[in-house]
Write a protein that holds these residues in place. Sequence first.
Motif, PDB file in Angstrom:
ATOM      1  N   TYR A  31      32.255  34.002  24.343  1.00 17.98           N
ATOM      2  CA  TYR A  31      32.304  33.824  25.792  1.00 17.98           C
ATOM      3  C   TYR A  31      33.663  33.316  26.257  1.00 17.98           C
ATOM      4  O   TYR A  31      34.058  33.583  27.399  1.00 17.98           O
ATOM      5  N   LEU A  32      34.415  32.615  25.427  1.00 14.25           N
ATOM      6  CA  LEU A  32      35.782  32.255  25.753  1.00 14.25           C
ATOM      7  C   LEU A  32      36.616  33.527  25.909  1.00 14.25           C
ATOM      8  O   LEU A  32      37.319  33.700  26.902  1.00 14.25           O
ATOM      9  N   VAL A  33      36.503  34.421  24.932  1.00 14.86           N
ATOM     10  CA  VAL A  33      37.253  35.691  24.986  1.00 14.86           C
ATOM     11  C   VAL A  33      36.757  36.541  26.152  1.00 14.86           C
ATOM     12  O   VAL A  33      37.551  37.147  26.888  1.00 14.86           O
ATOM     13  N   PHE A  34      35.435  36.593  26.346  1.00 17.41           N
ATOM     14  CA  PHE A  34      34.817  37.348  27.440  1.00 17.41           C
ATOM     15  C   PHE A  34      35.411  36.918  28.787  1.00 17.41           C
ATOM     16  O   PHE A  34      35.850  37.756  29.579  1.00 17.41           O
ATOM     17  N   SER A  35      35.437  35.625  29.048  1.00 15.15           N
ATOM     18  CA  SER A  35      35.911  35.158  30.352  1.00 15.15           C
ATOM     19  C   SER A  35      37.427  35.280  30.480  1.00 15.15           C
ATOM     20  O   SER A  35      37.932  35.613  31.556  1.00 15.15           O
ATOM     21  N   PHE A  36      38.155  35.040  29.405  1.00 12.18           N
ATOM     22  CA  PHE A  36      39.610  35.182  29.441  1.00 12.18           C
ATOM     23  C   PHE A  36      40.001  36.629  29.757  1.00 12.18           C
ATOM     24  O   PHE A  36      40.748  36.895  30.697  1.00 12.18           O
ATOM     25  N   LEU A  37      39.456  37.568  28.985  1.00 13.16           N
ATOM     26  CA  LEU A  37      39.787  38.975  29.213  1.00 13.16           C
ATOM     27  C   LEU A  37      39.218  39.475  30.535  1.00 13.16           C
ATOM     28  O   LEU A  37      39.827  40.325  31.197  1.00 13.16           O
ATOM     29  N   GLY A  38      38.059  38.948  30.921  1.00 12.76           N
ATOM     30  CA  GLY A  38      37.473  39.326  32.209  1.00 12.76           C
ATOM     31  C   GLY A  38      38.365  38.952  33.368  1.00 12.76           C
ATOM     32  O   GLY A  38      38.545  39.727  34.312  1.00 12.76           O
ATOM     33  N   CYS A  39      38.945  37.759  33.316  1.00 10.47           N
ATOM     34  CA  CYS A  39      39.878  37.336  34.372  1.00 10.47           C
ATOM     35  C   CYS A  39      41.097  38.244  34.413  1.00 10.47           C
ATOM     36  O   CYS A  39      41.527  38.663  35.498  1.00 10.47           O
ATOM     37  N   LEU A  40      41.644  38.545  33.265  1.00 13.47           N
ATOM     38  CA  LEU A  40      42.805  39.435  33.225  1.00 13.47           C
ATOM     39  C   LEU A  40      42.453  40.816  33.766  1.00 13.47           C
ATOM     40  O   LEU A  40      43.216  41.418  34.532  1.00 13.47           O
ATOM     41  N   PHE A  41      41.276  41.323  33.403  1.00 13.79           N
ATOM     42  CA  PHE A  41      40.836  42.639  33.853  1.00 13.79           C
ATOM     43  C   PHE A  41      40.671  42.675  35.374  1.00 13.79           C
ATOM     44  O   PHE A  41      41.175  43.575  36.038  1.00 13.79           O
ATOM     45  N   VAL A  42      39.966  41.688  35.916  1.00 17.23           N
ATOM     46  CA  VAL A  42      39.709  41.672  37.359  1.00 17.23           C
ATOM     47  C   VAL A  42      41.010  41.514  38.130  1.00 17.23           C
ATOM     48  O   VAL A  42      41.227  42.193  39.146  1.00 17.23           O
ATOM     49  N   ARG A  43      41.889  40.634  37.674  1.00 17.77           N
ATOM     50  CA  ARG A  43      43.170  40.470  38.363  1.00 17.77           C
ATOM     51  C   ARG A  43      43.981  41.768  38.330  1.00 17.77           C
ATOM     52  O   ARG A  43      44.626  42.122  39.316  1.00 17.77           O
ATOM     53  N   GLU A  44      43.926  42.476  37.215  1.00 22.56           N
ATOM     54  CA  GLU A  44      44.662  43.733  37.114  1.00 22.56           C
ATOM     55  C   GLU A  44      44.037  44.812  37.999  1.00 22.56           C
ATOM     56  O   GLU A  44      44.732  45.546  38.682  1.00 22.56           O
ATOM     57  N   ARG A  45      42.713  44.904  37.976  1.00 19.66           N
ATOM     58  CA  ARG A  45      42.028  45.926  38.774  1.00 19.66           C
ATOM     59  C   ARG A  45      42.174  45.690  40.276  1.00 19.66           C
ATOM     60  O   ARG A  45      42.220  46.641  41.046  1.00 19.66           O
ATOM     61  N   THR A  46      42.208  44.421  40.688  1.00 22.63           N
ATOM     62  CA  THR A  46      42.362  44.125  42.116  1.00 22.63           C
ATOM     63  C   THR A  46      43.835  44.045  42.510  1.00 22.63           C
ATOM     64  O   THR A  46      44.139  43.776  43.669  1.00 22.63           O
ATOM     65  N   LYS A  47      44.702  44.268  41.543  1.00 22.65           N
ATOM     66  CA  LYS A  47      46.156  44.233  41.751  1.00 22.65           C
ATOM     67  C   LYS A  47      46.602  42.918  42.400  1.00 22.65           C
ATOM     68  O   LYS A  47      47.486  42.887  43.239  1.00 22.65           O
ATOM     69  N   GLY A  48      45.933  41.827  42.007  1.00 23.27           N
ATOM     70  CA  GLY A  48      46.312  40.509  42.495  1.00 23.27           C
ATOM     71  C   GLY A  48      45.813  40.181  43.886  1.00 23.27           C
ATOM     72  O   GLY A  48      46.166  39.147  44.439  1.00 23.27           O
ATOM     73  N   LEU A  49      44.996  41.057  44.496  1.00 19.45           N
ATOM     74  CA  LEU A  49      44.494  40.775  45.836  1.00 19.45           C
ATOM     75  C   LEU A  49      43.482  39.630  45.841  1.00 19.45           C
ATOM     76  O   LEU A  49      43.358  38.919  46.831  1.00 19.45           O
ATOM     77  N   TRP A  50      42.738  39.489  44.763  1.00 14.16           N
ATOM     78  CA  TRP A  50      41.826  38.346  44.631  1.00 14.16           C
ATOM     79  C   TRP A  50      42.641  37.166  44.145  1.00 14.16           C
ATOM     80  O   TRP A  50      43.481  37.299  43.248  1.00 14.16           O
ATOM     81  N   THR A  51      42.377  36.008  44.698  1.00 15.50           N
ATOM     82  CA  THR A  51      43.055  34.809  44.211  1.00 15.50           C
ATOM     83  C   THR A  51      42.576  34.507  42.801  1.00 15.50           C
ATOM     84  O   THR A  51      41.505  34.971  42.377  1.00 15.50           O
ATOM     85  N   LEU A  52      43.357  33.731  42.102  1.00 21.44           N
ATOM     86  CA  LEU A  52      42.967  33.357  40.747  1.00 21.44           C
ATOM     87  C   LEU A  52      41.668  32.560  40.762  1.00 21.44           C
ATOM     88  O   LEU A  52      40.807  32.744  39.911  1.00 21.44           O
ATOM     89  N   GLY A  53      41.502  31.704  41.764  1.00 19.76           N
ATOM     90  CA  GLY A  53      40.272  30.919  41.875  1.00 19.76           C
ATOM     91  C   GLY A  53      39.048  31.785  42.076  1.00 19.76           C
ATOM     92  O   GLY A  53      38.005  31.565  41.452  1.00 19.76           O
ATOM     93  N   LYS A  54      39.144  32.780  42.948  1.00 21.12           N
ATOM     94  CA  LYS A  54      38.028  33.692  43.189  1.00 21.12           C
ATOM     95  C   LYS A  54      37.714  34.485  41.919  1.00 21.12           C
ATOM     96  O   LYS A  54      36.559  34.646  41.546  1.00 21.12           O
ATOM     97  N   THR A  55      38.753  34.969  41.270  1.00 24.53           N
ATOM     98  CA  THR A  55      38.572  35.728  40.033  1.00 24.53           C
ATOM     99  C   THR A  55      37.869  34.890  38.978  1.00 24.53           C
ATOM    100  O   THR A  55      36.902  35.345  38.358  1.00 24.53           O
ATOM    101  N   MET A  56      38.325  33.654  38.785  1.00 20.43           N
ATOM    102  CA  MET A  56      37.706  32.790  37.772  1.00 20.43           C
ATOM    103  C   MET A  56      36.267  32.470  38.135  1.00 20.43           C
ATOM    104  O   MET A  56      35.398  32.436  37.259  1.00 20.43           O
TER     105      MET A  56
END
Length: 116
Positions: A31-56
């Motif tokens: 789940y550490l890897v799941f959430s770490f990679l998930g954050c990177l994936f969502v930030r990349e897919r949204t092209k940074g439009l979502w804030t880091l807080g929202k993504t996390m």
Amino acid sequence: MLSLFSFSDMDLDEGNLNIPYADKMVHFTFYLVFSFLGCLFVRERTKGLWTLGKTMGVIVAVAISYGIVIEVLQYALTEDRMAEFGDVISNSLGAFAGIGLVRWLFSKEKPLKWKF
């Protein structure tokens, strides 16, 4: 969905290595890897439009929800797998550790090209 697969019929040589709570460490790490990679994936897919807080927030909610659903399914659908509250706790702690790692890596002291 290996979480619902039965390993009881397999001949696994456990040997003399006996690590207490090894399954909880595996849950935490997954789940550490799941959430770490998930954050990177969502930030990349949204092209940074979502804030880091929202993504996390979204990723930790998805990770914890997924872990709870899998535990409920193990209880309801399998005969030789058991749901454990300790697994849910390990999953949740791993998810929070993963987003903590993201927060640390992308802190204002060490920005990695993503706006906050």
